[in-house]
Design a protein around this motif. Structure first.
Motif, mmCIF file in Angstrom:
data_model
loop_
_atom_site.group_PDB
_atom_site.id
_atom_site.type_symbol
_atom_site.label_atom_id
_atom_site.label_comp_id
_atom_site.label_asym_id
_atom_site.label_seq_id
_atom_site.Cartn_x
_atom_site.Cartn_y
_atom_site.Cartn_z
ATOM 1 N N SER A 86 0.823 -1.218 0.000
ATOM 2 C CA SER A 86 0.000 0.000 0.000
ATOM 3 C C SER A 86 0.852 1.261 0.000
ATOM 4 O O SER A 86 0.489 2.268 -0.625
ATOM 5 C CB SER A 86 -0.969 0.000 1.180
ATOM 6 N N THR A 87 2.004 1.235 0.674
ATOM 7 C CA THR A 87 2.902 2.387 0.631
ATOM 8 C C THR A 87 3.467 2.542 -0.772
ATOM 9 O O THR A 87 3.454 3.625 -1.348
ATOM 10 C CB THR A 87 4.043 2.261 1.658
ATOM 11 N N ARG A 88 3.965 1.461 -1.353
ATOM 12 C CA ARG A 88 4.526 1.536 -2.700
ATOM 13 C C ARG A 88 3.472 2.037 -3.685
ATOM 14 O O ARG A 88 3.716 2.923 -4.492
ATOM 15 C CB ARG A 88 5.084 0.180 -3.123
ATOM 16 N N GLU A 89 2.242 1.521 -3.598
ATOM 17 C CA GLU A 89 1.166 1.928 -4.507
ATOM 18 C C GLU A 89 0.801 3.402 -4.356
ATOM 19 O O GLU A 89 0.451 4.053 -5.336
ATOM 20 C CB GLU A 89 -0.077 1.066 -4.259
ATOM 21 N N GLU A 104 11.987 0.531 -11.549
ATOM 22 C CA GLU A 104 11.328 -0.765 -11.626
ATOM 23 C C GLU A 104 10.780 -1.066 -10.232
ATOM 24 O O GLU A 104 11.471 -0.862 -9.231
ATOM 25 C CB GLU A 104 12.339 -1.832 -12.048
ATOM 26 N N THR A 105 9.532 -1.501 -10.167
ATOM 27 C CA THR A 105 8.900 -1.784 -8.883
ATOM 28 C C THR A 105 8.306 -3.182 -8.883
ATOM 29 O O THR A 105 8.081 -3.790 -9.930
ATOM 30 C CB THR A 105 7.785 -0.763 -8.562
ATOM 31 N N GLY A 106 8.046 -3.668 -7.682
ATOM 32 C CA GLY A 106 7.382 -4.953 -7.494
ATOM 33 C C GLY A 106 6.242 -4.746 -6.520
ATOM 34 O O GLY A 106 5.810 -3.620 -6.275
ATOM 35 N N LYS A 107 5.784 -5.824 -5.915
ATOM 36 C CA LYS A 107 4.643 -5.760 -4.996
ATOM 37 C C LYS A 107 4.803 -4.652 -3.955
ATOM 38 O O LYS A 107 3.904 -3.847 -3.754
ATOM 39 C CB LYS A 107 4.474 -7.117 -4.309
ATOM 40 N N GLY A 108 5.941 -4.577 -3.308
ATOM 41 C CA GLY A 108 6.201 -3.527 -2.331
ATOM 42 C C GLY A 108 7.591 -2.937 -2.507
ATOM 43 O O GLY A 108 8.035 -2.144 -1.699
#
Length: 124
Positions: free
Chosen positions: A73-76, A86-90
């Motif tokens: 949720s923080t990353r999103e 480049e990002t992943g789930k978190g």
């Protein structure tokens, strides 16, 4: 005889050059952003932990990049600002030899602290 306890500093000692430098920058940023957090090694990687025991975020070094891992949720919440990474789930992948986005990471850390303290969001 028990083996010595691994610390964030000994974790960094396992990396050379740009990796060592970037992990040091992330360590310094974390200390500045959440001085009240406890530093620990979780799953073999440096983590910053709320006094209640909830993990705020983890950093890890890899062959060509470091990761900083938050709750999804923080990353999103910062997707619009993470387009260059480049990002992943978190996770947010930070390539070696590239300046870290200090202001963005500082705001992400503040967000994850508020998320936990105000809304009770747990680690993963």
């Amino acid at each position: 005889m028990s083996k010595p306890r691994k610390t964030i500093d000994t974790y960094r000692e396992g990396f050379d050059g740009q990796a060592h430098e970037l992990l040091g920058q992330l360590h310094a940023l974390a200390r500045e952003a959440v001085p009240e957090a406890n530093e620990a090694i979780k799953w073999g990687h440096p983590a910053w932990v709320h006094p209640s025991g909830t993990i705020f975020f983890v950093i890890s070094g890899h062959a060509k990049h470091a990761n900083i891992t938050f709750t999804p949720s923080t990353r999103e919440a910062f997707d619009a600002e993470l387009g260059a990474f480049e990002t992943g789930k978190g996770t947010v992948k930070l390539p070696y030899g590239t300046p870290i986005p200090r202001n963005l990471l500082h705001r992400m850390i503040a967000h994850c602290v508020r998320e936990h303290e105000d809304n009770g969001v747990p680690w993963m």
